[in-house]
Design a protein around this motif. Structure first.
Motif: not given
Length: 116
Positions: A36-52, A54-60, A62-64
């Motif tokens: 868990i602690e190691a995972g906490k240091g690796k979330i930078f790739m995930c948090i931008g989409c999965h941390g928001i 109701g976020y919807r991606a728009s490329f390529p 629109v995707y919830r």
């Protein structure tokens, strides 16, 4: 059945039972575990989409973006492996999954699974 053949059968069953027990112990011991602690240091790739919420991606397209906090760890690892193999095809997730080792996947899954 003679006494001798009965004795052989009992010995064989005892050996088989021991083999199964040892095999199960090795299987449990060899199961990879996420940190868990190691995972906490690796979330930078995930948090931008999965941390928001109701976020919807728009490329390529629109995707919830699904919520992964609290998701089953095994499911997260399986999904990441599917992106890595090409079985799932969302481009940004494919790129992320290709940058992850199996231990990274386990760590991220452990971290997100324990969230509520």
């Amino acid at each position: 059945m003679t006494k001798q053949s009965l004795k052989r059968t009992i010995n064989l069953l005892a050996i088989m039972a021991c083999s199964i027990t040892v095999s199960q112990a090795f299987a449990q011991q060899a199961a990879p575990v996420g940190d868990i602690e190691a995972g906490k240091g690796k979330i930078f790739m995930c948090i931008g989409c999965h941390g928001i919420e109701g976020y919807r991606a728009s490329f390529p397209e629109v995707y919830r973006v699904p919520k992964i906090a609290g998701q089953n760890a095994e499911y997260i690892v399986a999904a990441l492996k599917e992106y890595q193999s090409g079985a799932r095809t969302f481009p940004s997730m494919i790129a992320v999954a290709h940058s992850l080792s199996e231990q990274d996947m386990l760590d991220l899954a452990a971290y997100y699974a324990q969230l509520k």
